[in-house]
Each structure stands twice: as C-alpha cells, then as structure tokens.
Design a protein around this motif. Structure first.
Motif, PDB file in Angstrom:
ATOM      1  N   GLN A 163       0.841  -1.194   0.000  1.00 50.60           N
ATOM      2  CA  GLN A 163       0.000   0.000   0.000  1.00 50.60           C
ATOM      3  C   GLN A 163       0.875   1.242   0.000  1.00 50.60           C
ATOM      4  O   GLN A 163       1.596   1.526   0.951  1.00 50.60           O
ATOM      5  N   ASN A 164       0.825   2.000  -1.100  1.00 47.36           N
ATOM      6  CA  ASN A 164       1.494   3.293  -1.206  1.00 47.36           C
ATOM      7  C   ASN A 164       0.866   4.051  -2.373  1.00 47.36           C
ATOM      8  O   ASN A 164      -0.067   3.562  -3.019  1.00 47.36           O
ATOM      9  N   ARG A 165       1.377   5.239  -2.647  1.00 44.10           N
ATOM     10  CA  ARG A 165       0.828   6.053  -3.737  1.00 44.10           C
ATOM     11  C   ARG A 165       1.686   5.991  -4.993  1.00 44.10           C
ATOM     12  O   ARG A 165       1.418   6.700  -5.969  1.00 44.10           O
ATOM     13  N   ALA A 166       2.704   5.141  -4.997  1.00 50.58           N
ATOM     14  CA  ALA A 166       3.633   5.049  -6.126  1.00 50.58           C
ATOM     15  C   ALA A 166       3.164   3.972  -7.099  1.00 50.58           C
ATOM     16  O   ALA A 166       3.708   2.870  -7.143  1.00 50.58           O
ATOM     17  N   PHE A 167       2.137   4.289  -7.894  1.00 50.46           N
ATOM     18  CA  PHE A 167       1.611   3.310  -8.839  1.00 50.46           C
ATOM     19  C   PHE A 167       0.941   4.031 -10.001  1.00 50.46           C
ATOM     20  O   PHE A 167       0.635   5.224  -9.943  1.00 50.46           O
ATOM     21  N   THR A 168       0.700   3.296 -11.071  1.00 52.95           N
ATOM     22  CA  THR A 168      -0.109   3.775 -12.183  1.00 52.95           C
ATOM     23  C   THR A 168      -0.687   2.569 -12.905  1.00 52.95           C
ATOM     24  O   THR A 168      -0.171   1.453 -12.790  1.00 52.95           O
ATOM     25  N   LEU A 169      -1.763   2.795 -13.639  1.00 49.38           N
ATOM     26  CA  LEU A 169      -2.403   1.754 -14.440  1.00 49.38           C
ATOM     27  C   LEU A 169      -2.345   2.162 -15.901  1.00 49.38           C
ATOM     28  O   LEU A 169      -2.491   3.342 -16.228  1.00 49.38           O
ATOM     29  N   LEU A 170      -2.141   1.197 -16.780  1.00 52.41           N
ATOM     30  CA  LEU A 170      -2.161   1.479 -18.205  1.00 52.41           C
ATOM     31  C   LEU A 170      -2.728   0.281 -18.953  1.00 52.41           C
ATOM     32  O   LEU A 170      -2.702  -0.850 -18.445  1.00 52.41           O
ATOM     33  N   PRO A 171      -3.263   0.506 -20.160  1.00 52.84           N
ATOM     34  CA  PRO A 171      -3.789  -0.621 -20.940  1.00 52.84           C
ATOM     35  C   PRO A 171      -2.707  -1.668 -21.175  1.00 52.84           C
ATOM     36  O   PRO A 171      -1.574  -1.334 -21.537  1.00 52.84           O
ATOM     37  N   ALA A 172      -3.053  -2.922 -20.973  1.00 54.66           N
ATOM     38  CA  ALA A 172      -2.068  -3.996 -21.091  1.00 54.66           C
ATOM     39  C   ALA A 172      -1.379  -4.031 -22.457  1.00 54.66           C
ATOM     40  O   ALA A 172      -0.173  -4.296 -22.524  1.00 54.66           O
ATOM     41  N   PRO A 173      -2.080  -3.759 -23.589  1.00 52.84           N
ATOM     42  CA  PRO A 173      -1.392  -3.794 -24.889  1.00 52.84           C
ATOM     43  C   PRO A 173      -0.282  -2.754 -25.024  1.00 52.84           C
ATOM     44  O   PRO A 173       0.613  -2.907 -25.865  1.00 52.84           O
ATOM     45  N   LEU A 174      -0.323  -1.693 -24.214  1.00 54.07           N
ATOM     46  CA  LEU A 174       0.704  -0.649 -24.295  1.00 54.07           C
ATOM     47  C   LEU A 174       1.924  -0.952 -23.433  1.00 54.07           C
ATOM     48  O   LEU A 174       2.939  -0.260 -23.540  1.00 54.07           O
ATOM     49  N   PHE A 175       1.819  -1.971 -22.602  1.00 55.37           N
ATOM     50  CA  PHE A 175       2.928  -2.279 -21.703  1.00 55.37           C
ATOM     51  C   PHE A 175       3.956  -3.174 -22.386  1.00 55.37           C
ATOM     52  O   PHE A 175       3.613  -4.154 -23.043  1.00 55.37           O
ATOM     53  N   ARG A 176       5.227  -2.824 -22.200  1.00 54.98           N
ATOM     54  CA  ARG A 176       6.331  -3.653 -22.677  1.00 54.98           C
ATOM     55  C   ARG A 176       7.269  -3.922 -21.512  1.00 54.98           C
ATOM     56  O   ARG A 176       7.670  -2.998 -20.802  1.00 54.98           O
ATOM     57  N   ALA A 177       7.581  -5.189 -21.309  1.00 51.95           N
ATOM     58  CA  ALA A 177       8.482  -5.560 -20.220  1.00 51.95           C
ATOM     59  C   ALA A 177       9.806  -4.819 -20.368  1.00 51.95           C
ATOM     60  O   ALA A 177      10.383  -4.763 -21.456  1.00 51.95           O
ATOM     61  N   GLY A 178      10.279  -4.247 -19.283  1.00 51.44           N
ATOM     62  CA  GLY A 178      11.502  -3.459 -19.294  1.00 51.44           C
ATOM     63  C   GLY A 178      11.248  -1.966 -19.253  1.00 51.44           C
ATOM     64  O   GLY A 178      12.167  -1.183 -18.982  1.00 51.44           O
ATOM     65  N   ASP A 179       9.994  -1.555 -19.534  1.00 49.55           N
ATOM     66  CA  ASP A 179       9.648  -0.132 -19.528  1.00 49.55           C
ATOM     67  C   ASP A 179       9.002   0.310 -18.220  1.00 49.55           C
ATOM     68  O   ASP A 179       8.485   1.426 -18.134  1.00 49.55           O
ATOM     69  N   GLU A 180       9.009  -0.557 -17.208  1.00 49.28           N
ATOM     70  CA  GLU A 180       8.296  -0.246 -15.973  1.00 49.28           C
ATOM     71  C   GLU A 180       8.753   1.075 -15.358  1.00 49.28           C
ATOM     72  O   GLU A 180       7.934   1.938 -15.032  1.00 49.28           O
ATOM     73  N   ALA A 181      10.063   1.242 -15.195  1.00 49.00           N
ATOM     74  CA  ALA A 181      10.579   2.441 -14.535  1.00 49.00           C
ATOM     75  C   ALA A 181      10.280   3.693 -15.348  1.00 49.00           C
ATOM     76  O   ALA A 181       9.888   4.732 -14.798  1.00 49.00           O
ATOM     77  N   ALA A 182      10.450   3.615 -16.664  1.00 50.57           N
ATOM     78  CA  ALA A 182      10.206   4.780 -17.518  1.00 50.57           C
ATOM     79  C   ALA A 182       8.749   5.220 -17.449  1.00 50.57           C
ATOM     80  O   ALA A 182       8.450   6.418 -17.392  1.00 50.57           O
ATOM     81  N   CYS A 183       7.829   4.258 -17.438  1.00 48.47           N
ATOM     82  CA  CYS A 183       6.402   4.599 -17.369  1.00 48.47           C
ATOM     83  C   CYS A 183       6.029   5.140 -15.994  1.00 48.47           C
ATOM     84  O   CYS A 183       5.283   6.120 -15.878  1.00 48.47           O
ATOM     85  N   LEU A 184       6.557   4.522 -14.952  1.00 43.71           N
ATOM     86  CA  LEU A 184       6.189   4.942 -13.605  1.00 43.71           C
ATOM     87  C   LEU A 184       6.746   6.320 -13.270  1.00 43.71           C
ATOM     88  O   LEU A 184       6.136   7.079 -12.511  1.00 43.71           O
ATOM     89  N   GLN A 185       7.892   6.678 -13.846  1.00 41.51           N
ATOM     90  CA  GLN A 185       8.495   7.976 -13.553  1.00 41.51           C
ATOM     91  C   GLN A 185       7.642   9.144 -14.020  1.00 41.51           C
ATOM     92  O   GLN A 185       7.837  10.274 -13.567  1.00 41.51           O
ATOM     93  N   LEU A 186       6.691   8.893 -14.901  1.00 40.38           N
ATOM     94  CA  LEU A 186       5.771   9.949 -15.318  1.00 40.38           C
ATOM     95  C   LEU A 186       4.801  10.319 -14.197  1.00 40.38           C
ATOM     96  O   LEU A 186       4.181  11.383 -14.231  1.00 40.38           O
ATOM     97  N   HIS A 187       4.675   9.445 -13.203  1.00 38.68           N
ATOM     98  CA  HIS A 187       3.711   9.657 -12.121  1.00 38.68           C
ATOM     99  C   HIS A 187       4.354   9.696 -10.742  1.00 38.68           C
ATOM    100  O   HIS A 187       3.707  10.121  -9.781  1.00 38.68           O
TER     101      HIS A 187
END
Length: 362
Positions: A163-187
């Motif tokens: 439980q924390n506020r460091a998360f985001t949701l995105l459509p599964a087709p847009l997710f690529r393994a290895g991009d987790e940090a880059a996507c999360l840094q937007l939030h």
C-alpha cells in the motif's frame, strides 16, 4: 560514547548455510551480549545497522571484539498483535494445502491464510503500525523471525499487496516488459536506491499495474518466497470489486480508507474508469476528493451509491461526515464466492477487503 565488548557465546546448533548475528547493546561500559540465529539469505539481503556483526561460525563457539557507538544500539522488536485468529482446521504440517496472503503499508502488516480446496480463510493476523523510524521491511523481518505463519515456507501460493501512492495503471497492450521504470516515472519520482519497480497484469481486465516497492521489503519477500508475487493494494481492490460487480451495472464509486489515505475506484460494470490514491489529514479532505471525483464522473452525491471498505467505525467522526454529504453510503461486504472461518465472525465485514481479495489475484 564508545564501548568495547568481548564475548564468548555458546550458540545453538546450526547448519553451515546459516549466518549468526551478534547483538551488543546496553548503557554501561560493558554492553550486554546475546546471539541470534538468522537465515543465511535474510542476512545477506537485509541492510543491517552498524551495531550488528554478522559472521559464519562453528555451531559451538564464537568470539567477537567490537567497538560501537552506544547511542545506535536499538533493536527492532516484533509488532504487537491486534488480532491473531486461527481456525482449528489449520494444519501447519500441510502448508502446501494453503495460500499465504500479506498486506503491508502505513497501517502495518496483515496476514491471511486460505484453504485452497475449500476456498476458505482459516487465519487472520493484524499488527500495529510501524513506530517512527521503523520501516515495514524491518517490521516484517522482526516478525518473521519467530512467527508460526510468516516465517514458514512450503505454501501453495504467496501474495503480498503493498500500500502506497507510487503506482499507475495502463492498458495492457501498451505495456512492454523493461519499460516499468520509464512509465512509472511519469507519475512518481522514483528513487532507484530505495525502490524497486514491479508490474502485475490483471486477468480479464486488460490492464497492467506498475508500482514501486521499498527495496528492503521487496528483497525480503523475494528471498523468503522466491515464487511469490508482489502486487499493489489497488490491484487487490480492483480484482475484488470486479469479481462482485455485474456486467452492465451503472457507474459506481468505491472507497477504501486507510491510514490518512483513501483509494477511490470508479467502475462501470466490470470495467474500471478511475483509480487513484489521495492523502488526507482531515475528514473535510476526504469529502473534497470524493465529491470532486463524483462530479467529474457526473455522479450525484445525493442519489448515487458509494460503497466503503477500510479502517473506520460506524460511529467515527469520519463516517458521520461522509454520511452527511453522501446520502447513499453503504459499507461493503467481503469478496463473494469465498468462505470464512467462524473465528472471523467478530470482525467487521467491510475490513480487510484487499487482504481477502488477494485470493482473486493470479
């Protein structure tokens, strides 16, 4: 002040694969000395404070000479239990027949056990929130050292919801393994030295959750349960609500209230339309965020139903103010299609929803 100590300690029998930790503490010139046994991998991953000296030793004898600042000599004690409930059918000699579920956050640790064959929760523990300066990882490690459930291996499945506020949701087709940090840094302002990034794809919802976890907690969990899965608290909430929502049902708001945080989830049928975690310090803050989201989604606080789970009481000031501004307010139930030991009957059904809903996370 600095003190020195020389200790000769007979140790309990142990295998060569285990580490020992010598804890020296006290207030006089010669500190008290005691020996504790810790699993090898736990010691390897955990960031021990300077007053702990780790070594491999013979099982019979060790000696140590250590200088240490006495002001740093503190020990993380296991948290106190608020609830510790066990069904008589729980068989600790057959752990492969059970799933172990954990939640960790500002409110502390919660532990649940479900019988796989019967889809039934047969144990639930709740522990006090971490004290100032103590992390959830330290609390988990201290508790696991001497716990009948948390310190055991051999479970059928293990899940930990953070439980924390460091998360985001995105459509599964847009997710690529290895991009987790880059996507999360937007939030979230990610700190690679203190946080690790993880993802979880929701089955049937076509959504991927990206979230950060304290490195100490994720390292402890991966070491203790290599086949276990980390998820975010919002994923457990989302799976639980989707499971008991009907296809084609109208848009609805759901609240999960934690320690100075509230998760707001909007569902249209079985599909999520909004999910976010907001901090609040007063009941007025909670009302503001709830009504703001309802207005943005064209929902009427005087008419549309809002369902609530979490850490509040019927007679609390928070619930009283919520009821004043949201007329159709209801407490939620436990997840459907599961059964619960009679030992849990004294607990409010609107509490521990995310812990129970981990049973629905693959």
């Amino acid at each position: 002040m600095w003190a020195s100590g020389f200790a000769h300690s007979p140790l309990i029998q142990a295998t060569p694969e285990e580490y020992y930790a010598l804890l020296l503490f006290g207030s006089g010139a010669w500190p008290f000395c005691s020996a504790y046994k810790w699993p090898h991998a736990t010691a390897r991953f955990y960031g021990w404070p300077p007053w702990v000296y780790l070594w491999r030793a013979s099982p019979d004898f060790c000696s140590c000479f250590l200088f240490l600042p006495m002001s740093t000599a503190t020990v993380t004690m296991p948290p106190a239990a608020l609830h510790r409930l066990r069904d008589e059918t729980l068989d600790l000699d057959s752990l492969a027949a059970y799933n172990l579920y954990l939640t960790a956050g500002p409110a502390g640790l919660r532990v649940g056990v479900a019988d796989v064959r019967r889809n039934k929760f047969v144990a639930l523990d709740e522990y006090t929130a971490p004290e100032a300066g103590v992390s959830v990882a330290q609390q988990a490690l201290a508790l696991a050292a001497d716990h009948d459930l948390l310190g055991r291996t051999g479970w059928n499945r293990v899940r930990l919801a953070v439980q924390n506020r460091a998360f985001t949701l995105l459509p599964a087709p847009l997710f690529r393994a290895g991009d987790e940090a880059a996507c999360l840094q937007l939030h979230h302002a990610l700190d690679p030295q203190r946080e690790s990034v993880h993802h979880y794809t929701h089955p049937g919802l076509d959504i991927t959750s990206l979230f950060a976890v304290d490195t100490g907690l994720s390292s402890w969990f991966r070491n203790a349960y290599p086949a276990g899965r980390l998820v975010h608290q919002t994923s457990a909430l989302l799976q639980g609500v989707a499971h008991q929502s009907e296809q084609g049902s109208p848009r609805r708001i759901y609240l999960s209230i934690g320690q100075q945080e509230v998760t707001l989830l909007a569902m249209n049928g079985k599909q999520p339309e909004f999910c976010n975690v907001f901090p609040f310090s007063t009941p007025e803050d909670l009302i503001y965020y709830t009504i703001l989201v309802m207005q943005e989604l064209q929902l009427n606080p005087d008419q549309d139903m809002v369902m609530v789970w979490g850490d509040l009481m019927h007679d609390s000031e928070l619930f009283t103010i919520l009821r004043k501004y949201i007329r159709n307010l209801r407490f939620g139930n436990r997840p459907f299609d599961l059964s619960y030991s009679y030992r849990l009957n004294d607990l409010f059904e609107y509490r521990y929803f995310e812990l129970y809903a981990l049973h629905l996370c693959e």
